[in-house]
Structures are given as C-alpha cells and as structure tokens.
Write an enzyme that holds these catalytic residues in place. Structure first.
Site, PDB file in Angstrom:
ATOM      1  N   ASN A 209      -8.637  -2.788  -6.718  1.00  0.00           N
ATOM      2  CA  ASN A 209      -9.110  -1.837  -7.732  1.00  0.00           C
ATOM      3  C   ASN A 209      -8.754  -2.352  -9.122  1.00  0.00           C
ATOM      4  O   ASN A 209      -8.157  -3.422  -9.266  1.00  0.00           O
ATOM      5  CB  ASN A 209      -8.526  -0.438  -7.471  1.00  0.00           C
ATOM      6  CG  ASN A 209      -7.008  -0.458  -7.563  1.00  0.00           C
ATOM      7  OD1 ASN A 209      -6.448  -0.680  -8.616  1.00  0.00           O
ATOM      8  ND2 ASN A 209      -6.352  -0.240  -6.428  1.00  0.00           N
ATOM      9  N   ASP A 278      -5.976   3.159  -0.149  1.00  0.00           N
ATOM     10  CA  ASP A 278      -5.748   4.119   0.932  1.00  0.00           C
ATOM     11  C   ASP A 278      -6.098   3.522   2.290  1.00  0.00           C
ATOM     12  O   ASP A 278      -5.634   4.006   3.319  1.00  0.00           O
ATOM     13  CB  ASP A 278      -6.582   5.383   0.683  1.00  0.00           C
ATOM     14  CG  ASP A 278      -6.010   6.184  -0.477  1.00  0.00           C
ATOM     15  OD1 ASP A 278      -4.768   6.255  -0.581  1.00  0.00           O
ATOM     16  OD2 ASP A 278      -6.793   6.699  -1.308  1.00  0.00           O
ATOM     17  N   LYS A 288     -13.201 -17.949   6.583  1.00  0.00           N
ATOM     18  CA  LYS A 288     -14.113 -17.317   5.627  1.00  0.00           C
ATOM     19  C   LYS A 288     -15.372 -16.836   6.353  1.00  0.00           C
ATOM     20  O   LYS A 288     -15.955 -17.595   7.150  1.00  0.00           O
ATOM     21  CB  LYS A 288     -14.472 -18.343   4.548  1.00  0.00           C
ATOM     22  CG  LYS A 288     -15.259 -17.762   3.421  1.00  0.00           C
ATOM     23  CD  LYS A 288     -15.562 -18.803   2.370  1.00  0.00           C
ATOM     24  CE  LYS A 288     -16.590 -18.253   1.409  1.00  0.00           C
ATOM     25  NZ  LYS A 288     -17.288 -19.281   0.680  1.00  0.00           N
ATOM     26  N   PRO A 305      -0.256   3.452   5.115  1.00  0.00           N
ATOM     27  CA  PRO A 305       0.797   4.477   4.976  1.00  0.00           C
ATOM     28  C   PRO A 305       0.875   4.956   3.534  1.00  0.00           C
ATOM     29  O   PRO A 305       0.534   4.208   2.611  1.00  0.00           O
ATOM     30  CB  PRO A 305       2.083   3.734   5.366  1.00  0.00           C
ATOM     31  CG  PRO A 305       1.774   2.284   5.222  1.00  0.00           C
ATOM     32  CD  PRO A 305       0.284   2.118   5.394  1.00  0.00           C
ATOM     33  N   ASP A 306       1.309   6.186   3.346  1.00  0.00           N
ATOM     34  CA  ASP A 306       1.478   6.722   1.984  1.00  0.00           C
ATOM     35  C   ASP A 306       2.923   6.449   1.551  1.00  0.00           C
ATOM     36  O   ASP A 306       3.867   7.086   2.045  1.00  0.00           O
ATOM     37  CB  ASP A 306       1.175   8.228   1.987  1.00  0.00           C
ATOM     38  CG  ASP A 306       1.111   8.771   0.572  1.00  0.00           C
ATOM     39  OD1 ASP A 306       2.022   8.452  -0.234  1.00  0.00           O
ATOM     40  OD2 ASP A 306       0.153   9.493   0.266  1.00  0.00           O
ATOM     41  N   PHE A 323       2.158   9.519  -9.417  1.00  0.00           N
ATOM     42  CA  PHE A 323       1.055   9.543 -10.371  1.00  0.00           C
ATOM     43  C   PHE A 323      -0.168  10.084  -9.644  1.00  0.00           C
ATOM     44  O   PHE A 323      -0.279   9.975  -8.425  1.00  0.00           O
ATOM     45  CB  PHE A 323       0.763   8.131 -10.906  1.00  0.00           C
ATOM     46  CG  PHE A 323       1.491   7.840 -12.188  1.00  0.00           C
ATOM     47  CD1 PHE A 323       2.867   7.703 -12.200  1.00  0.00           C
ATOM     48  CD2 PHE A 323       0.801   7.703 -13.384  1.00  0.00           C
ATOM     49  CE1 PHE A 323       3.550   7.442 -13.382  1.00  0.00           C
ATOM     50  CE2 PHE A 323       1.465   7.440 -14.572  1.00  0.00           C
ATOM     51  CZ  PHE A 323       2.844   7.308 -14.574  1.00  0.00           C
ATOM     52  N   LYS A 337      -1.606  17.384  -5.086  1.00  0.00           N
ATOM     53  CA  LYS A 337      -0.952  16.144  -4.647  1.00  0.00           C
ATOM     54  C   LYS A 337       0.570  16.293  -4.683  1.00  0.00           C
ATOM     55  O   LYS A 337       1.286  15.823  -3.810  1.00  0.00           O
ATOM     56  CB  LYS A 337      -1.364  14.998  -5.581  1.00  0.00           C
ATOM     57  CG  LYS A 337      -2.039  13.864  -4.852  1.00  0.00           C
ATOM     58  CD  LYS A 337      -2.668  12.873  -5.777  1.00  0.00           C
ATOM     59  CE  LYS A 337      -4.059  12.545  -5.269  1.00  0.00           C
ATOM     60  NZ  LYS A 337      -4.820  11.671  -6.124  1.00  0.00           N
TER      61      LYS A 337
END
Ligand code: PMT
Length: 402
Positions: A209, A278, A288, A305-306, A323, A337
């Site tokens: 991200n 996530d 590849k 896992p969180d 956050f 959250k």
C-alpha cells in the site's frame, strides 16, 4: 519551527570541522532559532567570520575587547542573552580550558560567565580524543553537567580512522532538539510499527500500500526526543532511522507480527502506525509467474493476524495506541475499531490526509471522547501525540487503572 524563540550562542573553535558549522547554523536558523556566533581566533583561520555573519544576519564576535559592546562586557551580555551555548566544533584545547575553568579568550570567558546550559560537540584526531588527558577533561565536563554530543567514529581529515569526528550538522540539530524536549517519557520503553507491509505473490511481485512511513517515523523521533527507548518495527520505506531509535526492518505482516510479539512483553507502550495488509497470499510462487502459461492467475488470500489486537490481548499488555485510516465516517469507524481491538487510544485520520505527504489531520479517540488536533506537519502532530500520551499514562498511574 522546532527551535522557534530559542536564542542559541554558537561557539566555533579551531578545527577543520569548523566548515561544517556553517551548515549547522543554516539548519538552526531554518528551525527558527536566533543564533549568535562567537569564534575563537584559531577558528577564523579555517573559516572567516564573514561567512557566519552572512548566514546568521548578526555580527560575529571574536575578541574579548570588541569595542562594539557599549559596556565592554561582551562575555556577560552574550551569555546572558542565550538559552544555551553550543560549541561545535569543540577542540581538545577548548575542552581542556573549560575543564580547568580558564577564561583566556572571549569564548571561554563567556562560557565561564554563563547561566545557561553548555553543549559541546568535540572534534579532533582520534589519538587526541583517546589521550588520557582528554578523557579526564571530558569526564570532568560531564561531572559539571556539560552535555557532550558525539563524537562519531570514521575517517578523519588527517587520513586516520577512529573516534573523534564531529557529528554531522543534521545529527547535531537533532541532538539540540532532543536537548530542548521535555523528557515526558523518560524511562519508558516504546515499541512501534510503521510503514506498509509487502505480501509476496512471487519472488518479484507483491501486494502492498501507499504508506510512506512518515507518520510512524515522526512519532518514533518524537518519542525518542521525549526520553523513551524506542524500537521501531518497520515495513519497507526509504526513510533514515531517527536518531536514538532501534529499527527492526521487516517485509510482511507475518514478519511484523513475529518481531512485535517477541518484544511486546518488555514494552510499556505499543503504538501501531503501520498500514498492515489484512490479507496475504496463500501460496507464494517460488518462481516468477509466467504470462505465457495462459489464463489469469488465481490468487487465494488468507487473513493476516491483527498485531494491535494481539498485543492488546496479552496479559499485562503495554498501553496500546492504534491508528485508524478511514475514507469516510472517521469518528464512527475509529471508535468501533477502538472497542473491537480493545485499545485505550486510537488516532483517526482520513486516507486522503494521512497517506504519503508531510502533513496530516488527526483526531484522538479515548475514554473521554474525541479530541481533534489542528492540521499540521506529521512532526508537529507526533510531538502533540507524545504529549497527550504522556499525560494519559500519568493519569492512569495516578488513578491506578490498568
Ligand atoms: O506512512 P504515512 O504515509 O505517513 O501514512 C500514515 C498512515 C495513514 C499509514 C497512518 O497515519 C495510519 O493511519 N496508519 C494505520 C493504517 C491502517 O492500516 O489502519 P487500519 O484501520 O487498517 O488498522 C487499524 C490499526 O490496526 C492500526 O493501528 C494498524 O497498525 C493495526 N493493524 C491492522 C491490521 C493488522 N493486521 N494488524 C494491525 O496491527
């Protein structure tokens, strides 16, 4: 402007590193400080006062008998006007004279007459630094409460390598900022995550991200300046390690989870700033993926896992700060959250404000409700977050809550 309103007397003594004092002066004025330069006679052999006059916009003083001071008390007036005196570079001779309490030129005289902190950045040949006389002098300066910044090790102007190099101007600025920061987190161990994670698809491709790591790195820096011991578990970013911070580089969410869980029991505070994926790819290809095999590859995902929730669920968990990056309904989703992950403090930001960039806009959510902070640079928000966190920790300890 982190040094706004600070008046700093920059002393420059005779050494090759005197040329770096010009960059240091630029960094200090750029951070908002008012800088008055005082040079020793030998320093002017390396760089001329005109350079520092041009950069500081003020006359440079060298001579004890300078007639520009109306009362002929340069040593008193200059030191009384300063919030701190920083001498960079500080030669072995200068350190020896200060250790002995000598006052045989303007700089040593105003140092002796000061009523503000003295900070010195030694710069000398490695053997001069290792000489027992210098060791003794440095020990007695420390005993007298004088702050010693550095020196660093490396190749020296004389061609030898070893300890004795002056810290770089950026490192000296950071040491100065840390010096002026109240030690609100002294003695606390802070464990953090920052940056994105990278979930491999094959040896060259992956899912990631747009987190730059800037928010997390700014918080790590602010926490270190506030006196805590900071361990930063970082996903792949291209930012320098903040001074005084230990960085553990990781790539994937699983690696980040393992690195955090290994250290969480020893932390007093955990701050999850990372944008953790996530999901990860169930079967990572060892070679590849080739286009000519035909058809579209199918990628099956597994839940990661969180990390934040797992740390918060530990017995005797550290104080957890999470956050929340949302694209809408910030207040509602961030509060949800906070409850789901069972953390006392969540910092909410909108994706369009927070990802990448130097600035952000955040709202803090805790038991008392929501506290918006004015939009600011990530460095400034980090400073305010650390202040807020320190107050919460203190309040918890006073009320005895866990
Ligand atoms: O890096 P920058 O470019 O400066 O951008 C900063 C930021 C926008 C990434 C940062 O301010 C931020 O909001 N970080 C959290 C981003 C995020 O992934 O939020 P989330 O709502 O998905 O996760 C909530 C919390 O759980 C976060 O503390 C996150 O670190 C944590 N988490 C999430 C998933 C997971 N598997 N493990 C976690 O620990």
């Amino acid at each position: 402007m982190e040094l706004q309103g600070k008046r700093i007397l920059l002393g420059i003594t005779g050494g090759v590193a005197a040329y770096k004092a010009a960059s240091l002066l630029r960094l200090m004025t750029g951070a908002g400080a008012q800088v008055q330069v005082v040079m020793t006679g030998p320093a002017t052999r390396f760089v001329t006062p005109v350079t520092f006059q041009a950069l500081s916009g003020r006359p440079v003083y060298v001579d004890q008998w300078d007639p520009r001071m109306p009362n002929n008390m340069a040593h008193i007036d200059l030191s009384r006007e300063a919030d701190a005196i920083l001498v960079a570079p500080a030669s072995a001779n200068f350190l020896a004279r200060v250790a002995q309490g000598l006052a045989d030129d303007l700089l040593t005289t105003l140092v002796l007459a000061r009523d503000c902190p003295l900070l010195v950045a030694p710069a000398m040949n490695r053997q001069m630094w290792e000489n027992p006389a210098t060791r003794r002098n440095v020990a007695s300066l420390r005993q007298d409460g004088i702050e010693i910044f550095g020196p660093a090790a490396g190749v020296q102007a004389c061609g030898e390598a070893g300890e004795g190099r002056m810290l770089e101007p950026g490192e000296l600025l950071e040491s100065l900022l840390a010096f002026f920061t109240p030690k609100l987190l002294a003695g606390r161990r802070v464990l953090m995550t920052a940056g994105p994670t990278f979930e491999a698809i094959d040896p060259v491709r992956g899912i990631t991200n747009l987190s730059s790591g800037r928010m997390g790195y700014a918080i790590a820096q602010a926490a270190a300046r506030a006196g805590s011991q900071v361990t930063l578990v970082s996903g792949p970013v291209s930012l320098p390690v903040p001074q005084g911070v230990e960085r553990i580089p990781v790539l994937s969410a699983l690696e980040m989870h393992a690195a955090v869980m290994e250290r969480a029991a020893r932390a007093d505070v955990f701050i999850g700033v990372a944008a953790v994926a996530d999901y990860r790819v169930a079967a990572v290809a060892h070679q590849k993926l080739k286009k000519e095999l035909g058809g579209l590859p199918e990628i099956r995902l597994l839940a990661n896992p969180d990390i934040l929730a797992d740390v918060a669920a530990l017995p005797g968990a550290p104080f957890c700060v999470g956050f929340a990056a949302e694209s809408e309904n910030l207040e509602e989703y961030a509060q949800r959250k906070r409850q789901r992950k069972n953390v006392p403090l969540i910092v909410g930001n909108l994706i369009q404000d927070g990802f990448g960039g130097e600035d952000n806009r955040v709202i803090l959510f805790d038991d008392q409700g929501s506290h918006p902070l004015p939009p600011a640079s990530k460095a400034e928000l980090a400073r305010q977050l650390i202040e807020y966190l320190a107050r919460l920790l203190e309040k918890r300890e006073c009320t005895g809550s866990t």
